[in-house]
Design a protein around this motif. Structure first.
Motif, PDB file in Angstrom:
ATOM      1  N   TYR A 154       0.872  -1.200  -0.048  1.00  0.00           N
ATOM      2  CA  TYR A 154       0.198  -0.147  -0.067  1.00  0.00           C
ATOM      3  C   TYR A 154       0.728   0.942   0.064  1.00  0.00           C
ATOM      4  O   TYR A 154       0.066   2.453  -0.087  1.00  0.00           O
ATOM      5  CB  TYR A 154      -1.039  -0.200   1.100  1.00  0.00           C
ATOM      6  CG  TYR A 154      -2.266  -1.387   1.216  1.00  0.00           C
ATOM      7  CD1 TYR A 154      -3.137  -0.897   0.361  1.00  0.00           C
ATOM      8  CD2 TYR A 154      -1.577  -2.484   1.400  1.00  0.00           C
ATOM      9  CE1 TYR A 154      -3.762  -1.970  -0.160  1.00  0.00           C
ATOM     10  CE2 TYR A 154      -2.465  -4.065   1.742  1.00  0.00           C
ATOM     11  CZ  TYR A 154      -3.825  -2.979   1.027  1.00  0.00           C
ATOM     12  OH  TYR A 154      -4.585  -4.043   0.929  1.00  0.00           O
ATOM     13  N   ILE A 155       2.017   1.486   0.540  1.00  0.00           N
ATOM     14  CA  ILE A 155       2.665   2.306   0.154  1.00  0.00           C
ATOM     15  C   ILE A 155       2.880   2.918  -1.192  1.00  0.00           C
ATOM     16  O   ILE A 155       3.022   2.790  -2.524  1.00  0.00           O
ATOM     17  CB  ILE A 155       4.092   2.041   0.497  1.00  0.00           C
ATOM     18  CG1 ILE A 155       4.540   1.381   1.813  1.00  0.00           C
ATOM     19  CG2 ILE A 155       5.006   3.369  -0.192  1.00  0.00           C
ATOM     20  CD1 ILE A 155       5.264   1.041   2.215  1.00  0.00           C
ATOM     21  N   ASN A 156       2.907   4.349  -1.591  1.00  0.00           N
ATOM     22  CA  ASN A 156       2.524   4.864  -3.202  1.00  0.00           C
ATOM     23  C   ASN A 156       3.740   5.001  -3.205  1.00  0.00           C
ATOM     24  O   ASN A 156       4.512   6.390  -2.083  1.00  0.00           O
ATOM     25  CB  ASN A 156       1.061   5.854  -2.810  1.00  0.00           C
ATOM     26  CG  ASN A 156       1.517   6.471  -3.887  1.00  0.00           C
ATOM     27  OD1 ASN A 156       2.178   6.190  -5.343  1.00  0.00           O
ATOM     28  ND2 ASN A 156      -0.405   6.993  -3.987  1.00  0.00           N
ATOM     29  N   SER A 157       4.447   5.124  -4.163  1.00  0.00           N
ATOM     30  CA  SER A 157       5.450   5.595  -5.152  1.00  0.00           C
ATOM     31  C   SER A 157       5.963   6.301  -6.680  1.00  0.00           C
ATOM     32  O   SER A 157       6.562   6.960  -6.610  1.00  0.00           O
ATOM     33  CB  SER A 157       6.656   4.914  -5.474  1.00  0.00           C
ATOM     34  OG  SER A 157       6.286   3.622  -6.441  1.00  0.00           O
ATOM     35  N   SER A 158       4.353   7.094  -6.620  1.00  0.00           N
ATOM     36  CA  SER A 158       4.629   7.694  -7.355  1.00  0.00           C
ATOM     37  C   SER A 158       4.527   9.503  -6.890  1.00  0.00           C
ATOM     38  O   SER A 158       4.199   9.829  -6.003  1.00  0.00           O
ATOM     39  CB  SER A 158       3.317   7.561  -8.084  1.00  0.00           C
ATOM     40  OG  SER A 158       2.155   7.549  -7.134  1.00  0.00           O
ATOM     41  N   VAL A 159       4.830   9.819  -7.854  1.00  0.00           N
ATOM     42  CA  VAL A 159       5.635  11.782  -8.079  1.00  0.00           C
ATOM     43  C   VAL A 159       4.341  12.318  -8.895  1.00  0.00           C
ATOM     44  O   VAL A 159       4.577  11.502 -10.470  1.00  0.00           O
ATOM     45  CB  VAL A 159       6.881  11.555  -7.637  1.00  0.00           C
ATOM     46  CG1 VAL A 159       7.433  11.187  -6.408  1.00  0.00           C
ATOM     47  CG2 VAL A 159       6.923  11.464  -8.910  1.00  0.00           C
ATOM     48  N   ASP A 160       4.211  14.098  -8.787  1.00  0.00           N
ATOM     49  CA  ASP A 160       3.938  14.743  -9.994  1.00  0.00           C
ATOM     50  C   ASP A 160       5.216  15.546 -10.293  1.00  0.00           C
ATOM     51  O   ASP A 160       6.421  15.495  -9.678  1.00  0.00           O
ATOM     52  CB  ASP A 160       2.652  15.501  -9.068  1.00  0.00           C
ATOM     53  CG  ASP A 160       1.544  15.280  -8.354  1.00  0.00           C
ATOM     54  OD1 ASP A 160       1.477  13.595  -9.252  1.00  0.00           O
ATOM     55  OD2 ASP A 160       1.585  14.946  -7.027  1.00  0.00           O
ATOM     56  N   ILE A 161       4.779  16.017 -11.301  1.00  0.00           N
ATOM     57  CA  ILE A 161       6.341  16.538 -11.686  1.00  0.00           C
ATOM     58  C   ILE A 161       5.469  17.774 -12.611  1.00  0.00           C
ATOM     59  O   ILE A 161       4.534  17.636 -13.736  1.00  0.00           O
ATOM     60  CB  ILE A 161       6.767  15.519 -13.454  1.00  0.00           C
ATOM     61  CG1 ILE A 161       7.507  14.753 -12.657  1.00  0.00           C
ATOM     62  CG2 ILE A 161       7.526  17.009 -13.902  1.00  0.00           C
ATOM     63  CD1 ILE A 161       8.129  13.913 -13.536  1.00  0.00           C
ATOM     64  N   GLY A 162       5.334  18.796 -12.317  1.00  0.00           N
ATOM     65  CA  GLY A 162       4.772  19.931 -12.851  1.00  0.00           C
ATOM     66  C   GLY A 162       4.979  21.197 -11.934  1.00  0.00           C
ATOM     67  O   GLY A 162       5.186  20.797 -10.556  1.00  0.00           O
ATOM     68  N   ARG A 163       4.670  22.254 -11.943  1.00  0.00           N
ATOM     69  CA  ARG A 163       3.992  23.469 -11.318  1.00  0.00           C
ATOM     70  C   ARG A 163       2.756  23.387 -10.419  1.00  0.00           C
ATOM     71  O   ARG A 163       1.472  22.711 -11.339  1.00  0.00           O
ATOM     72  CB  ARG A 163       4.263  25.311 -11.995  1.00  0.00           C
ATOM     73  CG  ARG A 163       4.428  25.840 -11.099  1.00  0.00           C
ATOM     74  CD  ARG A 163       5.153  27.497 -11.630  1.00  0.00           C
ATOM     75  NE  ARG A 163       4.496  28.165 -10.581  1.00  0.00           N
ATOM     76  CZ  ARG A 163       6.169  28.680 -10.148  1.00  0.00           C
ATOM     77  NH1 ARG A 163       7.469  28.456 -10.023  1.00  0.00           N
ATOM     78  NH2 ARG A 163       5.317  30.091  -8.875  1.00  0.00           N
ATOM     79  N   LYS A 164       2.388  23.777  -9.273  1.00  0.00           N
ATOM     80  CA  LYS A 164       1.033  23.490  -8.214  1.00  0.00           C
ATOM     81  C   LYS A 164       0.900  24.721  -8.008  1.00  0.00           C
ATOM     82  O   LYS A 164       1.689  25.885  -7.720  1.00  0.00           O
ATOM     83  CB  LYS A 164       1.645  22.796  -7.643  1.00  0.00           C
ATOM     84  CG  LYS A 164       1.574  20.962  -7.826  1.00  0.00           C
ATOM     85  CD  LYS A 164       1.893  20.357  -6.659  1.00  0.00           C
ATOM     86  CE  LYS A 164       2.159  18.639  -6.798  1.00  0.00           C
ATOM     87  NZ  LYS A 164       3.173  18.743  -6.414  1.00  0.00           N
ATOM     88  N   LEU A 165      -0.570  25.046  -8.236  1.00  0.00           N
ATOM     89  CA  LEU A 165      -0.813  26.572  -7.524  1.00  0.00           C
ATOM     90  C   LEU A 165      -0.284  26.688  -5.863  1.00  0.00           C
ATOM     91  O   LEU A 165      -0.285  25.853  -5.353  1.00  0.00           O
ATOM     92  CB  LEU A 165      -2.649  26.491  -7.770  1.00  0.00           C
ATOM     93  CG  LEU A 165      -2.809  26.965  -9.178  1.00  0.00           C
ATOM     94  CD1 LEU A 165      -4.301  26.418  -9.805  1.00  0.00           C
ATOM     95  CD2 LEU A 165      -2.190  27.853 -10.111  1.00  0.00           C
ATOM     96  N   PRO A 166      -0.380  27.622  -5.675  1.00  0.00           N
ATOM     97  CA  PRO A 166      -0.364  28.775  -4.323  1.00  0.00           C
ATOM     98  C   PRO A 166      -1.219  27.568  -3.392  1.00  0.00           C
ATOM     99  O   PRO A 166      -0.544  27.268  -2.463  1.00  0.00           O
ATOM    100  CB  PRO A 166       0.325  29.624  -4.061  1.00  0.00           C
ATOM    101  CG  PRO A 166      -0.254  30.388  -5.231  1.00  0.00           C
ATOM    102  CD  PRO A 166       0.360  29.174  -6.524  1.00  0.00           C
ATOM    103  N   ARG A 167      -2.517  28.175  -4.137  1.00  0.00           N
ATOM    104  CA  ARG A 167      -4.319  27.972  -3.140  1.00  0.00           C
ATOM    105  C   ARG A 167      -4.609  28.142  -4.221  1.00  0.00           C
ATOM    106  O   ARG A 167      -4.321  27.966  -5.291  1.00  0.00           O
ATOM    107  CB  ARG A 167      -3.785  29.044  -2.001  1.00  0.00           C
ATOM    108  CG  ARG A 167      -4.338  30.387  -2.261  1.00  0.00           C
ATOM    109  CD  ARG A 167      -4.163  31.534  -2.037  1.00  0.00           C
ATOM    110  NE  ARG A 167      -2.111  31.903  -1.298  1.00  0.00           N
ATOM    111  CZ  ARG A 167      -2.228  32.526  -1.605  1.00  0.00           C
ATOM    112  NH1 ARG A 167      -2.895  33.085  -3.320  1.00  0.00           N
ATOM    113  NH2 ARG A 167      -0.540  32.177  -2.027  1.00  0.00           N
TER     114      ARG A 167
END
Lengths: 493, 519
Positions: A154-167
């Motif tokens: 159940y350990i998640n090893s995925s990551v996101d690539i890209g810019r994220k909004l501050p809020r």
């Protein structure tokens, strides 16, 4: 229940005779023919077919690769004819950073797809430079799940690539902002540009296929991409700065990379304008002032910043414009192991990442940009440790070549033929070797996350509380007892 | 002169009730007797070759006082040199040097090339061979070997004692106490005192040869200390030594039964193991033979996993419930908790005390194992050298340091490491790898593969088990324990201390080579 991410491995025996660590040497002429030969009793059966395989060079030397070094034959031989030696070829493998041990372990993982396991305690140095001066923490009772060993699934090893909004912002309960495009890779490892001298035969193509097979990304030079129209979603084109904008409209890739240069932010903006859904990563050489540059880029709206270190995980001496112009800084140096001037002062990935991460946190920018680190990521533990120091994910190149049995002999750079004829490798076989390696790395990443009690790799980023640094432990433990540490005492034995 | 002083083989009873019928088998003596190594070609630092022009004059047999050259009674020829006993080039300064004495110039001395290929940074070839010498002779190792430190470049290997110019005149070696009190809580449970400040580490029936395990149990009895069952259950053959066997309760609960817990004087909970903290255990299917499977109540040939962590323990309250449970099953047992060394190891130690534990056993990250991922052995949790001081100081600040016994393990290789660990703040140590080295382990790290250990130690293979006998294992360990005790007493004597207890937390007696050490 959603499908779990797993990498399917399948054994891929070495194509070339591998180099082993220990060899047994004998003086056959003194043999008493006692018919009591200890070789028959090797519990690993390495000598069983010796008489047959002696005629066949590959088979004969195989046992040097497989010898476990138990000394049973050496110690039981009637006339004491056998002796054990460390294979000199083994000692010549690799360079100071990619040690013979790392290379053998990488080969093992690429062959079997399994985690290296052994008995008895750790036999290495107490600590060392760079990543070797970190220990990850563990938790006596807190676990990712309550399912014991099964919990690691159940350990998640995925990551996101890209810019994220501050809020996020809402109007009348409705989302008032457009979320920015993101790519999710199932593990925090992508494949970096393959340095020039290894771009031979099907190598680049099979690295890209392996990336597709495990669902991650491979960074390719434009000329390495066969057809622009049908560029796979697993390929990241590294655009030439000069014609990036004019060219890029033809690239349907979700992520592209450009080299850092003084005008890169306007290029970035132009690219985004052409294709708003495309994510742009800027490749920045790590230098003593890199944190400042990263903040500039982050403030300027960069999506992804890819920090480049040299092959041994060190920063580059200063912002040399000529270096910046080079298309592939990782492999661009004419010398195989670029040793910048004043090498001793050059910081390691570990320290640069901590610096950059902390600086971004202070500026309130850390969550908005994605940080990729490459150079010096030689082992699976380095992935975990680089993420702890502040990277979101890492990019690797040399380990992929080691998986293809490269021994870092650098013959290719001297214009000599490749001793393992890399150019003739069967692409399907090569893909399998790389898939095996990354499968084993992924398992080891999960092992470490499990021991740390961390349920997903995204939460590990910058989480130095789950790790112990050599200098902190030394200061707290011995510093209070024995005064100041002598300046000459590097953390290396 | 006999070729090899050997230990007379005896027929050993297999079952526990036979031991009851023949109590003599369970008797063990602390007496040091030579216990020759078991290989035809033993490995030492030096190699002596005898050329074919040897005239068998016997001059070398006369001069060598180390029994390198032996002519059996009634024979003319001289045996191939027992060069593992040779002290090397320093011998050239003496009258005993066979190479010079040989009238035929038939002898040559070189360094043994195999020697340098052995061991690793922590267990250097010098440390391995010095432990073998101790196990053979029961005496401290020869001076030509570096038997104090390894080559790891940190921790114990950079710590040194500051010995005063001369110890107090009144101190005598025979008055120095090496005893260690295990129960400091002041409760109604027995005040167990062991004779040496260390006990044997847990190795399970299944991971290790039963004969080696019995040797460990017997030496524990001889030196009035303990060994530990590990997580493999309690073989009946341990019963005669039950007063010296710690019963371990680990996460897989293999072989844990009410009667074995009631039999024990100490019950140990294994929360984690230093070599693989946070990962649980794994016995590969090949090692799960019929007898192992019967003991663990499982199916033959199936790989056995011990989960991590205890599924019944997710808080310090759960931990207390666990200890209470054992305390009620066995009202006279001491309770120990074996934990690994995370950042908050000091808090964990305090938790162990408040839950009712008598012993906190800290297992550092460089400790031994039968099988663990290499990535875990190297990278997870801190080395024991850091954890000891932390725990000591935290317990002291909490005001409970003298109510609990702190035991350190995980990379304790010999008497010097034991003394340094105690000076850093531990009460005593647990040793594991050192015992296996005495039985001939070379740290080839292949304990887990196929049939197990090629040297017959960490195996359950019927054929490989035969490589050692219980008596040989016992004598090797008795000799090693004797030598260790003698060396430890010598360290205390040179420090001017009359007991092991007086050494605890004497950090003022230590220096660290990488620090400025202002006095």
């Amino acid at each position: 229940m959603p499908a779990k991410y797993s990498i399917h491995t399948k054994p891929a025996a070495p194509r070339m005779r591998p180099v082993g660590k220990l060899g047994i040497v004998d003086w056959r002429e003194d043999c008493s023919s006692c018919h009591n030969c200890v070789k028959r009793n090797c519990i690993y059966g390495l000598y069983r077919d010796e008489a047959d395989t002696l005629r066949d060079e590959i088979g004969y030397l195989d046992y040097i690769y497989q010898c476990k070094g138990c000394l049973s034959c050496v110690q039981n031989c009637t006339k004491n004819l056998l002796t054990r030696v460390v294979n000199p070829e083994y000692l010549r493998l690799g360079d100071g950073y990619y040690s013979p041990d790392i290379i053998l372990s990488t080969w093992f993982q690429s062959e079997t797809g399994r985690i290296p396991v052994s008995g008895s305690g750790y036999g290495g140095p107490f600590s060392g430079p760079g990543f070797d001066s970190m220990w990850t923490d563990m938790s006596e009772i807190v676990r990712p799940t309550r399912d014991g060993i099964h919990g690691r699934e159940y350990i998640n090893s995925s990551v996101d690539i890209g810019r994220k909004l501050p809020r996020l912002a809402f109007t009348d309960g409705q989302l008032a902002v457009e979320p920015l495009p993101l790519i999710e890779t199932p593990l925090p490892i992508i494949f970096d540009v393959i340095p020039e001298q290894w771009c031979r035969g099907p190598v680049v193509e099979l690295v890209a296929s392996a990336a597709a097979a495990i669902g991650t990304l491979a960074v390719l030079r434009p000329r390495e991409i066969v057809s622009k129209g049908s560029v796979s979603s697993h390929v990241v084109p590294l655009l030439e700065t000069a014609d990036a904008v004019t060219d890029s409209q033809n690239w349907a890739a979700p992520l592209v990379m450009v080299e850092d240069h003084p005008e890169v932010l306007s290029l970035h903006a132009a690219l985004k304008q052409k294709q708003p859904k495309q994510i742009v990563a800027i490749r920045v050489q790590a230098t003593p002032t890199v944190a400042r540059r990263v903040v500039e880029l982050a403030l300027g709206g960069a999506d992804v910043i890819h920090l480049l270190f040299d092959r041994h995980g060190r920063e580059f001496p200063s912002s040399d414009p000529r270096r910046k112009a080079s298309p592939s800084p990782n492999g661009s140096s004419p010398h195989p192991n670029p040793v910048p001037e004043g090498e001793g002062n050059m910081r390691h990935v570990r320290d640069v990442l901590r610096d950059v991460h902390r600086t971004l946190v202070k500026q309130g920018l850390r969550d908005e940009v994605t940080l990729v680190a490459s150079g010096g990521i030689a082992e699976p533990e380095h992935v975990t440790k680089a993420i702890i120091c502040g990277a979101d994910l890492v990019a690797i190149d040399i380990p992929l070549l080691l998986a293809l049995e490269c021994r870092l002999c650098n013959e290719c750079e001297r214009g000599q033929p490749c001793p393992i004829t890399l150019e003739e490798i069967d692409p399907e076989y090569g893909v399998r070797r790389i898939v095996n390696l990354i499968g084993a790395w992924h398992q080891q990443l999960i092992e470490m996350l499990g021991a740390m009690g961390i349920r997903e790799v995204r939460r590990l980023r910058g989480e130095t509380g789950r790790c112990m640094f050599f200098e902190d432990l030394e200061r707290d433990t011995f510093g209070s007892l024995f005064g100041r540490r002598k300046p000459s005492s590097a953390p290396t034995p | 002169m006999s070729i090899r002083p050997s230990i007379a083989p005896r027929i050993e009873p297999e079952a526990g009730d036979e031991f009851v019928a023949h109590p003599a088998f369970a008797e063990v003596s602390r007496e040091v007797r030579p216990a020759a190594p078991r290989y035809r070609n033993e490995i030492g630092k030096f190699s002596i070759r005898r050329a074919s022009n040897c005239a068998a004059c016997g001059r070398c047999v006369e001069v060598c006082r180390r029994n390198v050259h032996i002519r059996p009674d009634g024979y003319h020829a001289i045996l191939r040199p027992f060069d593992y006993r040779c002290v090397g080039f320093e011998c050239a300064e003496t009258e005993d040097y066979c190479v010079d004495a040989c009238p035929q110039k038939a002898l040559s001395l070189t360094e043994n090339p195999v020697f340098k290929t052995m061991g690793d940074y922590r267990w250097t070839p010098d440390l391995l061979v010095s432990n073998w010498q101790m196990a053979e002779t029961g005496r401290p190792p020869e001076k030509y070997l570096e038997s104090e430190i390894g080559a790891s470049g940190g921790g114990f290997d950079r710590l040194r004692f500051r010995f005063p110019a001369s110890p107090p005149a009144a101190l005598r070696r025979e008055d120095i106490s090496t005893e260690l009190l295990l129960n400091r809580r002041g409760d109604s449970r027995p005040k167990i005192v062991i004779g040496v400040p260390w006990y044997g580490g847990g190795m399970s029936f299944g991971s290790t040869n039963i004969r080696a395990l019995l040797g460990k149990a017997r030496v524990a009895k001889a030196f009035n200390t303990f060994t530990c069952t590990g997580e493999g259950g309690y073989p009946e053959r341990f019963t005669p030594y039950k007063d010296h066997v710690i019963v371990q309760v680990a996460t897989g609960l293999f072989g844990v039964r009410e009667e074995t817990i009631q039999r024990a004087r100490i019950v140990e909970f294994k929360y984690a193991q230093g070599a693989k903290p946070g990962l649980g255990g794994h016995l590969l299917g090949d090692k799960n033979t019929p007898s192992v499977a019967a003991m663990r109540e499982t199916t033959v040939g199936v790989s056995l996993f011990s989960p991590f962590p205890f599924h019944s323990v997710y808080s310090v309250e759960d931990h207390k419930k666990h200890l209470d449970w054992m305390a009620h099953i066995n009202p006279r047992a001491l309770l120990s908790a074996k934990v690994s060394t995370p950042n908050d190891v000091d808090m964990v130690a305090v938790g162990v005390y408040y839950a009712g534990g008598h012993i906190v056993h800290l297992d550092g990250s460089y400790g031994g194992t039968g099988a663990a991922p290499n990535i875990a052995k190297k990278n997870i949790a801190m080395p024991i050298e850091y954890a000891i001081g932390r725990v000591h100081q935290f317990l002291q600040a909490e005001g409970i340091r003298d109510k609990v016994t702190v035991i350190a393990s995980g990379g304790i290789r010999g008497p010097w490491d034991i003394a340094k660990a105690i000076a850093l703040g531990a009460d005593g140590c647990v040793v594991g790898t050192g015992e296996l080295v005495a039985l001939g382990c070379i740290r080839c790290a292949a304990c887990e593969s196929g049939r197990g250990c090629a040297r017959g130690i960490a195996t359950t293979d019927d054929e490989l088990l035969e490589m050692v006998t219980v008596d040989w294992c016992t004598q090797r360990l008795v000799n090693m324990y004797s030598a260790w005790r003698e060396m430890l007493v010598d360290i205390l004597y040179r420090l001017g201390l009359d007991s092991v207890a007086a050494l605890r937390n004497r950090t003022d007696l230590l220096t660290h080579l990488d620090y400025e050490n202002p006095s």
